[in-house]
Design an enzyme around this catalytic site. Structure first.
Site, PDB file in Angstrom:
ATOM      1  N   GLN A  73       0.816  -1.211   0.000  1.00 51.29           N
ATOM      2  CA  GLN A  73       0.000   0.000   0.000  1.00 51.29           C
ATOM      3  C   GLN A  73       0.853   1.265   0.000  1.00 51.29           C
ATOM      4  OE1 GLN A  73      -2.934  -1.520   3.312  1.00 51.29           O
ATOM      5  NE2 GLN A  73      -3.931   0.123   2.191  1.00 51.29           N
ATOM      6  N   HIS A  74       0.205   2.364  -0.291  1.00 52.41           N
ATOM      7  CA  HIS A  74       0.695   3.731  -0.074  1.00 52.41           C
ATOM      8  C   HIS A  74       1.714   4.248  -1.081  1.00 52.41           C
ATOM      9  CE1 HIS A  74      -1.281   3.252   3.760  1.00 52.41           C
ATOM     10  NE2 HIS A  74      -0.374   2.420   4.218  1.00 52.41           N
ATOM     11  N   ASP A 228      -2.327  -4.874   0.113  1.00 52.89           N
ATOM     12  CA  ASP A 228      -1.849  -6.158   0.608  1.00 52.89           C
ATOM     13  C   ASP A 228      -2.612  -6.682   1.825  1.00 52.89           C
ATOM     14  OD1 ASP A 228      -0.783  -4.181   2.249  1.00 52.89           O
ATOM     15  OD2 ASP A 228       1.299  -4.805   1.995  1.00 52.89           O
TER      16      ASP A 228
END
Length: 468
Positions: A73-74, A228
């Site tokens: 992520q991110h 994830d």
């Protein structure tokens, strides 16, 4: 009868894993893995190359009907008007945007951010990386026409359209950007503009959980993908009331919940699940490496560390390890150090230290579990996964510290499995994901030991800062 196959991808920080599974039963047919380069700033092209290598190792997609991508992520992937990557992607664990996170929170206040997006920005979130970009790399910020996440970009490349208008994401990954509300299902373009300092930047369309978002040039259906943690929950078959405690490098406590959270303290991140619910999540920096450190200190392997811990009394005779070995994120104490309390001639033994290490690790996660309960998240079952979950001591002591039975599933590629299950869901067109046979599990139960939590709570704030 010819069986239908689906592919699931886990594009993590360290590597790319591809699983090929039977769409009806979930049976694993093939698997491939390829490494990613180290670092916190990575050319996305390396992910694409690793995906090709992992696909080749898994036997390719010639006989596969659908594919979905789960990923870290991110990460900030900036694209120019031609769809080219503007600069190497900043990953979730790149902390250069810590000051930018502080600025954004100070500008609006933590409560405003929590109400708007369900989370308070920290350095891992995409929104803080965009503020850093606008401040430190103005030319790159000006050249950015679209911002995608790692799984968005890989799914887009798989489809091969080349048009920025075809970028697609899902609720779970969008909820980790800092400019999307999982509660409303809408982007907060005002927050995106605040971070990047300009309007008109494209973001991926948010697809439905089982939407077919397109096809590869060879005709393989592509699912919406997921972040994830959401993909792992789908791979585990987690349902509302389930809490997944993942013990990797960091510790993650996340829950499938029908209710959204908006925590102004920043302890709980208000993410979304891959199946339409919410995925409130608490992250700690110190998990499996606490056991690594204890094993190194005692000069034993992990099996012996586990044996020593189980041979010591509950509570380790009053010895308490506060495991802030790399600072801590929850609670937010980046400059803290670990500390050992209650050391006496009686407790200064290998078994007591081993027990204190396991209990300290678990007490930090139990605090995270309590935060979810206090936020109204239903908690019925705890699923313990990750590398440290393989420790017999961790698995057996966890129910005593958590005060609940603990289910330990058979180790697996949960993120890739969840992506594969989503791909099968896309093919089915059903309202719910397919029911695959669950992995084998072991259930651990133990009498609660509240005194262990009480002793830990009494000393956890007595930590010293790091020396300059």
């Amino acid at each position: 009868m010819t069986r239908v196959l689906v592919a699931g991808v886990d594009s993590s920080t360290q590597s790319c894993t591809v699983v090929i599974r039977d769409a009806s039963t979930g049976e694993l047919v093939r698997r491939g893995v390829a490494p990613h380069p180290a670092g916190t700033s990575v050319d996305p092209g390396a992910w694409w190359s690793a995906l090709q290598d992992a696909l080749a190792a898994a036997g390719g997609l010639d006989d596969v009907a659908a594919i979905s991508v789960g990923a870290q992520q991110h990460g900030m992937v900036c694209l120019d008007a031609a769809g080219e990557v503007v600069r190497p992607a900043l990953l979730w664990n790149d902390t250069r945007s810590a000051a930018a996170a502080d600025e954004l929170v100070a500008e609006l206040g933590a409560q405003t951010w929590a109400d708007a997006t369900g989370s308070v920005p920290v350095a891992s979130f995409t929104v803080t990386k965009l503020r850093w970009l606008a401040t430190h790399e103005r030319d790159h910020a000006a050249a950015t026409e679209a911002v995608a996440l790692p799984h968005d970009w890989l799914s887009w490349r798989l489809r091969g359209t080349g048009s920025l208008d075809d970028l697609v994401t899902d609720r779970s990954d969008a909820s980790g950007t800092g400019y999307f509300s999982a509660a409303t299902g809408e982007y907060r373009f005002d927050l995106l503009e605040r971070a990047l300092g300009r309007t008109g930047v494209l973001v991926p369309r948010v697809a439905a959980p089982a939407e077919r978002v397109g096809c590869t040039p060879a005709g393989v259906a592509v699912g919406p993908g997921a972040g994830d943690n959401a993909a792992a929950a789908l791979g585990l078959g987690a349902r509302p009331g389930d809490v997944v405690v993942s013990l990797g490098t960091s510790g993650v406590v996340s829950a499938i919940s029908p209710v959204a959270t908006a925590d102004p303290t920043g302890v709980i991140a208000g993410f979304a699940s891959a199946t339409g619910e919410h995925l409130p999540l608490v992250c700690t920096l110190n998990a499996a490496r606490v056991l690594d450190a204890a094993a190194t200190l005692l000069r034993v392997d992990h099996d012996e560390l586990s044996r020593l811990a189980l041979g010591a009394p509950a509570g380790a005779g009053g010895l308490v390890l506060v495991p802030y070995l790399e600072g801590e994120r929850t609670p937010n104490r980046p400059d803290a150090t670990g500390s050992l309390h209650g050391l006496t001639l009686t407790t200064g033994r290998p078994g007591h230290l081993a027990r204190a290490a396991v209990e300290g690790l678990l007490c930090g996660l139990a605090d995270a579990l309590d935060a979810l309960v206090e936020a109204g998240v239903p908690v019925e079952r705890v699923l313990l996964v990750g590398g440290a979950a393989r420790s017999e001591a961790v698995a057996r002591i966890a129910p005593a510290v958590f005060g609940r039975p603990v289910v330990v599933p058979t180790p697996g590629d949960y993120v890739a499995d969840g992506a594969a299950r989503q791909a099968a869901w896309v093919l089915s067109g059903a309202d719910l994901p397919p029911e695959w046979e669950a992995a084998g599990t072991v259930v651990h139960e133990a009498d609660p030991t509240p005194a262990v939590r009480e002793r830990y709570a009494a000393v956890r704030d007595m930590t010293a800062p790091r020396l300059a």
